[in-house]
Design a protein around this motif. Structure first.
Motif, PDB file in Angstrom:
ATOM      1  N   ALA B 194       0.813  -1.206   0.000  1.00 19.99           N
ATOM      2  CA  ALA B 194       0.000   0.000   0.000  1.00 19.99           C
ATOM      3  C   ALA B 194       0.851   1.263   0.000  1.00 19.99           C
ATOM      4  O   ALA B 194       2.029   1.241   0.346  1.00 19.99           O
ATOM      5  N   ALA B 195       0.205   2.372  -0.382  1.00 20.91           N
ATOM      6  CA  ALA B 195       0.879   3.674  -0.356  1.00 20.91           C
ATOM      7  C   ALA B 195       1.404   3.976   1.050  1.00 20.91           C
ATOM      8  O   ALA B 195       2.474   4.569   1.211  1.00 20.91           O
ATOM      9  N   ALA B 196       0.657   3.530   2.054  1.00 20.15           N
ATOM     10  CA  ALA B 196       1.069   3.776   3.440  1.00 20.15           C
ATOM     11  C   ALA B 196       2.425   3.136   3.749  1.00 20.15           C
ATOM     12  O   ALA B 196       3.113   3.552   4.679  1.00 20.15           O
ATOM     13  N   LYS B 197       2.781   2.120   2.967  1.00 18.66           N
ATOM     14  CA  LYS B 197       4.089   1.464   3.157  1.00 18.66           C
ATOM     15  C   LYS B 197       5.003   1.746   1.972  1.00 18.66           C
ATOM     16  O   LYS B 197       5.764   0.889   1.538  1.00 18.66           O
ATOM     17  N   GLY B 204      -5.170  -3.396  -0.818  1.00 18.65           N
ATOM     18  CA  GLY B 204      -6.049  -4.495  -1.236  1.00 18.65           C
ATOM     19  C   GLY B 204      -7.436  -4.467  -0.634  1.00 18.65           C
ATOM     20  O   GLY B 204      -8.183  -5.434  -0.751  1.00 18.65           O
ATOM     21  N   LYS B 205      -7.814  -3.362  -0.016  1.00 17.33           N
ATOM     22  CA  LYS B 205      -9.153  -3.279   0.597  1.00 17.33           C
ATOM     23  C   LYS B 205     -10.202  -3.074  -0.499  1.00 17.33           C
ATOM     24  O   LYS B 205     -10.165  -2.080  -1.217  1.00 17.33           O
ATOM     25  N   PRO B 206     -11.158  -4.002  -0.621  1.00 22.02           N
ATOM     26  CA  PRO B 206     -12.165  -3.873  -1.682  1.00 22.02           C
ATOM     27  C   PRO B 206     -13.112  -2.696  -1.448  1.00 22.02           C
ATOM     28  O   PRO B 206     -13.275  -2.243  -0.316  1.00 22.02           O
ATOM     29  N   ASP B 207     -13.758  -2.215  -2.519  1.00 18.56           N
ATOM     30  CA  ASP B 207     -14.664  -1.068  -2.410  1.00 18.56           C
ATOM     31  C   ASP B 207     -16.127  -1.489  -2.321  1.00 18.56           C
ATOM     32  O   ASP B 207     -17.014  -0.647  -2.245  1.00 18.56           O
TER      33      ASP B 207
END
Lengths: 445, 354
Positions: B194-197, B204-207
Motif C-alpha cells: 500500500a501507499a502507506a508502506k 487491497g481493501k475492496p470497495d
C-alpha cells in the motif's frame, strides 16, 4: 416448449390429452383401428417422421446401423496434429461485432457456453492483441534483463528452457471482460459477456529466479516493467511483491505444448490473479526500476473512470467473480425436468471457497458443488442440480474467495463505481429463463 | 556452422565476454548484455522523464509528419473516430489550469479522448516512439516524435502554434496537461504494498462488501435491463454458436448461414484474407467508403483504364493522396509486391468474397 431442434434419440410420448377419456376407453375395448388413425395424424403434426417408426419399433439410430459401425475407419496420423470433430465447429473464438474496427487491435472471445472443466483448449484461448500478432522465430527471440540489477543480461530460449521449470494452472482474464455490460445488457451470450477468460496450465521459470541471477536490487527496485517484442512493444508495470512471491512466471509452455503464437509464442509473462494485459506476450525485456512507468496501457487504457471524474490507475487485481456457463444466454432448454447448472468461478486474490446459485433471481440461494481441483488464482468449476418446472426463472451464481470477499451485485458495484468504468466488472450475472425454454441475458440489482 | 556458434563468434568479435556473469547456481546460462544491446531495446520513457532522448521538434514539422504518417487513421486533427477513438477534443483552457478535465465528471463528452484521460505527457512520447505509425512501429526518429507530439499538444491548446517541444521544456508542458491531476491509486486493486508502506494503492481493501445471504434475501426481483429485440441477432445466429448435442441448443436468431465451403479456398477468398491480414480492411470497405474509398468504388472508377493495375500497384506501394479526398493513403511497405498485385487484381475484379 421449444420445438425447433427436437432432441435426437428420444421416443416421444404422445402429447398430453392426445387421447380423450372416451378414446382411451375405446382403445381398451379393442377398437385399434381408431388408434391407428389418430396416431398417424399426431405424427404428422409433430413433423418428425422418425417418431412414427420409433413409436412402433425403436430408435433408428439403434435399429439402422450407421456407416461408422459398418465400414473401415481412418488410419492413424490422418491428422498429424489432431483437430476437433467437424460436429464441434460451432464452438469458435469470435469477435463481438462493432466492438473494435481494426482486427490488429481487437479481441476474440472464448466460447465458454460449450466448455467443460477448467482448462481452456489452447485453440479457443481468448485473444487480445494491441498491434497484431506474429509467429516469432524462437531461435531469434531474446529476453533482456536491465535496470536496477548488478548484471544486465540476455537469455536465449535455450537458456530459459534449461532452467528448472514449474507448471501451474491459472486463469487469465482481460480487465475489460464484461466491460460492455457496465451500464446495461449489451450482448446475448456468455461468450461475449465473459469470454475474455481462459484457464491453462503454464510452464516456465519463476521470474524471481532470473532476477536473482542478475542480482536485482530488491530494496530500491520495487517496480518491474515487462515489454513485448511485437509492434506495440506492449508495456506494463508489475509490483515486485508479486515477483518475490514466486508466482510470476516467464512461461513458454501452455497445456503441455509451447504457447500458441496468438498467446505469445515463444515467451510470455504469467502474472496470476492480475488482468491479462499485464501478462505481456512475446516477452522481450524486463526492467527493474524504482517507479511505475505510466505506459499507454496504464495511463490511457485500463484505467477505471469513477463517478467523481477520477480514473483509478494501476488497477490490476481481478476480483472474485463467477458465471453460469450453461444454461446461459442465447440457449434453449428443450424440455422440463432435470438440468445440471454448471459454471466457472475464479478470484485474483486466491482460492474460491464456495459458490451459491439462485434460480429465483437472488431471493433464495443453494450452495453448489465445487469440482476438483480447486486451485489458487485458477478457474474453479461448479455444478448444481436443478429440476426445471417449466416456469420462468432467473439463474445467478455468487462466488466467495478465501479472503472472505463475496461477489457483488450490480447495485453494489454501481453504487461504488458508477457505470462508466469499462474495466473490472465482476457483478453477479443473471440469465432469465422463460416458459418457451429460451434463456436470455438480463440484469437485476 | 550452427546458429549458436555464429552468435558466439559475433560476440567474441565484438569483444563481449560471455563468462563475466556470475550465475553460480545456473552455470553456463545467460550472458552479460552489451551497452549497445540495452540501448537498442531500453526505449521506455517514464513519468519522471528517465529514458527521454535528447531532441526537439516544432509544431509546423509535426503537421507535415502528421499528414504523412497519422492522418489516415487519426484524421487531420486527431479527431477521427473512424479507426481508433479520438486523440484530441473534450479539454478546455480551464482544465489546463485545474489539471482535471471537467467533462469527465459531468460525462458531457460523448467519448473520452486520449488527451482527456492521459495525465502524463511521457506516456504519449513513449507510445508514439515505440508503437507508431501503426504499420511501421519504431520508425520515427526522436526529433520526429517531438514534432508529432508538439502538433498534438497544439491541437489541444496546451502549447502555442510556434512551440518547439524539446527534452529541455517537456517538464513545463507536463504542468499544463489537462488531466494531470485526474488519476488516483487509492483503490484495492494494486497487488503490491500500500501507499502507506511506500507502495501504491490501499493495500487491497475492496470497495464493495456483499454478504452471502441464503434465504429470503430480497422481497422482489426487478429486471433493470434486458437485451433489446433489435440486438438479438447482432452477434449472428446463436444456433450456430452452440453445440448440436447436450442439455441445451443455441437459439436461432437469424437464417442459417451458408455451409462452409469445402476444399481449397478460392483466389478471391485468399485475397480477402490477405486484405484482412494486411490491415487494408481497416480503412477500406468492399462496397463503401470508410476512411479510404470502397473497393467497388475503386473498381468502378478505374476498370476501363488500360494501365489501372500498374497504376494501383504503385499507389498501394508508395501511397497517394487527392484522388478520393484529402486523407492520404500511407505507403504500404509491409506488403510484398506479389501480394499487392493480387490485392489490386482482386479489387479490379469486384472484390468478391468467394
Amino acid at each position: 416448449m421449444a420445438n425447433i431442434d427436437a432432441r435426437p434419440g428420444r421416443i416421444r410420448p404422445a402429447p398430453e390429452n392426445f387421447l380423450t377419456h372416451e378414446q382411451i376407453v375405446a382403445v381398451k375395448e379393442g377398437r385399434r383401428g381408431f388408434l391407428r388413425t389418430a396416431f398417424v395424424a399426431a405424427s404428422a403434426a409433430m413433423a418428425a417422421p422418425a417418431v412414427v417408426q420409433a413409436a412402433v419399433q425403436g430408435d433408428p439410430a439403434i435399429l439402422e446401423l450407421p456407416s461408422w459401425s459398418t465400414t473401415l475407419g481412418m488410419p492413424v496420423a490422418a491428422n498429424p496434429y489432431g483437430l476437433p470433430s467437424r460436429y464441434e465447429r460451432a464452438l469458435q473464438r469470435r469477435e463481438s461485432p462493432g466492438l473494435t474496427r481494426v482486427g490488429g487491435s481487437s479481441v476474440s472471445f472464448t466460447p465458454l457456453q460449450g466448455l467443460f472443466g477448467i482448462i481452456t483448449p489452447s485453440g479457443l484461448h481468448f485473444e487480445r492483441h494491441h498491434q497484431g500478432w506474429h509467429d516469432v522465430d524462437p531461435a531469434r527471440h531474446r529476453l533482456m534483463i536491465n535496470g536496477l540489477v548488478k548484471t544486465q543480461a540476455v537469455f536465449t530460449m535455450d537458456d530459459i528452457m534449461r532452467l528448472p521449470s514449474v507448471s501451474r494452472i491459472h486463469f487469465i482474464e482481460c480487465g475489460a471482460n464484461t466491460g460492455m455490460e457496465w451500464g446495461n445488457v449489451a450482448v446475448p451470450t456468455v461468450q461475449y459477456s465473459h469470454g475474455m477468460l481462459s484457464c491453462s496450465e503454464f510452464t516456465g521459470v519463476p521470474l524471481k529466479e532470473i532476477l536473482d541471477m542478475c542480482g536485482a536490487d530488491y530494496k530500491k527496485g520495487r517496480y518491474v516493467l515487462a515489454e513485448g517484442a511485437d509492434g506495440s512493444s506492449m508495456t506494463r508495470t508489475i509490483p515486485m511483491e508479486l515477483i518475490e512471491s514466486g508466482e510470476v512466471l516467464v512461461a513458454y509452455g501452455m497445456n503441455g505444448e509451447m504457447l500458441r503464437p496468438e498467446n505469445g509464442y515463444p515467451l510470455r509473462l504469467v502474472v496470476p490473479g492480475v488482468q491479462g494485459v499485464s501478462w505481456v506476450k512475446w516477452l522481450r525485456r524486463i526492467e527493474v526500476g524504482d517507479q511505475p512507468w505510466a505506459s499507454k496501457d496504464e495511463a490511457v487504457h485500463y484505467i477505471d473512470l469513477m463517478p467523481d471524474g477520477q480514473h483509478r490507475q494501476y488497477s490490476s487485481i481481478q476480483e472474485c467473480k463467477s458465471v453460469i456457463t450453461t444454461p446461459s444466454g442465447g440457449q434453449l432448454l428443450l424440455d422440463k425436468g432435470f438440468y445440471n447448472i454448471s459454471g466457472l468461478a475464479w478470484s485474483g486474490r486466491g482460492k474460491v471457497t464456495r459458490v451459491d446459485v439462485s434460480t429465483d433471481g437472488g431471493i433464495n440461494w443453494r450452495q453448489a458443488r465445487l469440482e476438483t481441483p480447486v486451485l489458487s488464482k485458477a478457474s474453479t468449476r461448479f455444478n448444481i442440480d436443478w429440476v426445471w418446472d417449466g416456469k420462468p426463472a432467473i439463474l445467478q451464481s455468487r462466488a466467495v474467495d478465501d479472503s472472505g470477499y463475496v461477489q457483488p451485485g450490480y447495485g453494489q458495484l454501481r453504487a461504488a463505481r458508477g457505470t462508466r468504468s469499462i474495466y473490472h466488472n465482476n457483478a453477479i450475472q443473471s440469465w432469465k429463463v422463460v416458459e418457451s425454454g429460451e434463456v436470455s441475458n438480463v440484469q437485476v440489482l | 556452422m550452427s546458429r549458436f556458434s555464429k552468435t558466439l563468434m559475433a560476440l567474441l568479435l565484438a569483444g563481449v565476454t560471455t563468462s563475466a556473469i556470475a550465475f553460480e547456481r545456473y552455470k553456463g546460462i545467460g550472458r552479460v548484455a552489451t551497452e549497445a544491446e540495452v540501448a537498442a531495446w531500453d526505449i521506455d520513457v517514464r513519468p519522471d522523464f528517465k529514458g527521454l532522448p535528447k531532441g526537439s521538434g516544432t509544431v509546423d514539422d509535426g503537421i507535415e509528419l502528421w499528414e504523412t504518417h497519422c492522418t489516415s487513421c487519426h484524421g487531420s486533427f486527431g479527431e477521427s473516430n473512424e479507426v481508433f477513438t479520438p486523440i484530441v477534443g473534450g479539454t478546455s483552457a480551464d482544465d489546463i489550469k485545474t489539471g482535471h478535465v471537467k467533462s469527465l465528471i459531468s460525462g458531457s463528452s460523448p467519448q473520452r479522448t486520449t488527451l482527456m484521460k492521459v495525465a502524463t505527457v511521457s506516456t504519449l512520447f513513449d507510445y508514439i516512439q515505440r508503437a507508431m505509425p501503426w504499420t511501421a512501429p519504431k520508425s520515427l526518429k526522436p526529433d520526429e516524435v517531438y514534432a508529432i507530439l508538439a502538433y498534438l499538444l497544439n491541437l489541444a491548446d496546451i502549447v502555442p502554434a510556434d512551440f518547439v517541444l524539446s527534452d529541455a521544456n517537456i517538464r513545463e508542458v507536463q504542468e499544463r496537461m489537462p488531466n494531470r491531476n485526474g488519476m488516483t491509486t487509492d483503490h484495492g486493486m494494486w497487488p503490491g504494498v500500500a501507499a502507506a508502506k511506500a507502495g501504491m494503492g490501499n493495500g487491497g481493501k475492496p470497495d464493495v462488501s456483499n454478504v452471502a445471504c441464503m434465504k429470503d434475501c430480497k422481497k422482489e426481483v426487478e429486471i433493470v435491463s434486458a437485451l433489446p429485440d433489435y440486438a438479438q441477432d447482432a452477434h449472428g445466429n446463436l444456433a450456430e454458436q452452440n453445440r448440436l448435442v447436450g442439455q441445451t441448443r443455441g437459439k436461432r436468431t437469424s437464417a442459417p448461414g451458408e455451409p462452409a465451403e469445402q476444399g481449397e479456398p478460392s483466389v478471391a477468398a485468399a485475397a480477402l484474407a490477405l486484405a484482412n491480414a494486411k490491415g487494408c480492411m481497416a480503412c477500406h470497405g468492399v462496397a463503401s467508403k470508410l476512411v479510404g474509398p470502397g473497393y467497388n468504388e475503386i473498381a468502378q472508377k478505374y476498370q476501363a483504364q488500360a494501365d489501372a493495375e500498374e497504376m494501383l500497384v504503385a499507389k498501394v506501394k508508395l501511397g497517394g493522396q487527392g484522388n478520393w479526398g484529402a486523407i492520404p493513403m500511407p505507403p504500404q511497405a509491409h506488403v510484398a509486391d506479389e501480394d499487392i498485385r493480387l490485392l489490386v487484381q482482386w479489387v479490379l475484379q469486384g472484390a468478391k468474397a468467394q
